[in-house]
Enzyme design. Sequence first.
Site, PDB file in Angstrom:
ATOM      1  N   LYS A   3      -7.643   1.615  -2.569  1.00 33.82           N
ATOM      2  CA  LYS A   3      -7.260   1.263  -1.109  1.00 33.82           C
ATOM      3  C   LYS A   3      -7.257   2.408  -0.117  1.00 33.82           C
ATOM      4  O   LYS A   3      -7.436   2.191   1.048  1.00 33.82           O
ATOM      5  CB  LYS A   3      -5.795   0.696  -1.171  1.00 33.82           C
ATOM      6  CG  LYS A   3      -4.788   0.121   0.101  1.00 33.82           C
ATOM      7  CD  LYS A   3      -5.531  -0.937   0.525  1.00 33.82           C
ATOM      8  CE  LYS A   3      -4.766  -1.224   2.136  1.00 33.82           C
ATOM      9  NZ  LYS A   3      -5.290  -2.298   2.764  1.00 33.82           N
ATOM     10  N   LYS A  49       0.497   4.981   8.150  1.00 32.97           N
ATOM     11  CA  LYS A  49       1.129   5.336   6.962  1.00 32.97           C
ATOM     12  C   LYS A  49       0.052   5.610   5.724  1.00 32.97           C
ATOM     13  O   LYS A  49       0.011   6.288   4.953  1.00 32.97           O
ATOM     14  CB  LYS A  49       2.087   4.405   6.452  1.00 32.97           C
ATOM     15  CG  LYS A  49       2.645   4.286   4.841  1.00 32.97           C
ATOM     16  CD  LYS A  49       2.228   3.247   4.115  1.00 32.97           C
ATOM     17  CE  LYS A  49       2.086   1.957   4.657  1.00 32.97           C
ATOM     18  NZ  LYS A  49       1.459   0.982   3.696  1.00 32.97           N
ATOM     19  N   THR A 101       0.836  -1.224  -0.028  1.00 32.42           N
ATOM     20  CA  THR A 101       0.042   0.080  -0.112  1.00 32.42           C
ATOM     21  C   THR A 101       0.878   1.363  -0.056  1.00 32.42           C
ATOM     22  O   THR A 101       1.681   1.652   1.034  1.00 32.42           O
ATOM     23  CB  THR A 101      -0.817   0.162   1.082  1.00 32.42           C
ATOM     24  OG1 THR A 101      -1.614  -1.324   1.241  1.00 32.42           O
ATOM     25  CG2 THR A 101      -1.892   1.153   1.230  1.00 32.42           C
TER      26      THR A 101
END
Length: 301
Positions: free
Chosen positions: A178, A246, A103
Amino acid sequence: MDGESRAGVRVGFVGLGTMGSRMARRLLDHGFSLSVHNRTRDREEPLTSGGARRAETPAGAASGAGVVVVMVSDTPDVEEVLFGPHGVAEGATAGAVVVDMSTISPAATREFGRRLSGLGVGLVDAPVSGGSEGAERGTLAVMAGGSPQDVEKARPVLEAMASTVTHVGPLGSGQLTKAVNQVIVGGTYLAVAEGILLGLRAGLDMEAVIEAISHGACRSWVLENRSANMLRDDYPLGFRLALHRKDLRIALEEAAAAGVEMPLSSLLAAVEDAAMTAGDGDADVSVVARELRRRSLGTTP
Ligand code: NAP
């Protein structure tokens, strides 16, 4: 694709962490011819003892492979694995497709795609949802971005690791999808943690509460799979809090660029920052419940 055809497909795999080790195992189980590399080399052993070839570098894992899967932590890590010394770009052959399942930033993904296309190598961004359980069982949800040809080339490999592989658009769209996923699931972690803490503080039998509500409108993956962590105040991995922070950073950057206000994600980012300052960055992301315990009770009972 049948077992015999899969054995003819050479796949390189770089990054054997919580997710990558389980995903690579699925590829072996499905009969792909697999080369693996991990920065910490002893993590390769469980795969090589199961039949994978050990590659000395990311370039070695890419050499001769039709599909090269990358599953590392963050944007700079993908850049290093692809373009650093002995990186995938050095070993990949023209016509191969790199599938980045980490990701990372959508903008950086598009830039990596431009650099690889100069070598005749395709890139698909294919981040996943479903947690370590989904990786273990091969039931991940894959959100793929890239050209239709590249996604189709990657599809048999992706389908060995996933229940669903959805081609959502051009390169970078997988990472944007995502980001949407992480905003929604992140808010759910915070909501489940709050509800559990309220119930505990009110003296409810929380096992019974969760049994009662998990069939109603608040049913969710987080409630089903992570409420037990929150009740026990014990947060084994899973998905590291630092990695979810993150992901929120990526989503908040995209939101700022698009002029979208995200109050819930901003609040969650602050809660996660506090939990990381308290030393919980390597625990499962459900550890946000411990941060709420600290705030609500002044201690962690
Ligand atoms: P992890 O357990 O922390 O593993 C990270 C992997 O990346 C390790 O193999 C690590 O190598 C490697 N790595 C990190 N930086 C590197 C670098 N600079 N060069 C080479 N290798 C590097 O993480 P994970 O949970 O597997 O997550 C991997 C990715 O999947 C992340 O982007 C995460 O956000 C995403 N994701 C995770 C989950 C989950 O539930 N865990 C779910 C969906 C998506 P070492 O072994 O040497 O440290």
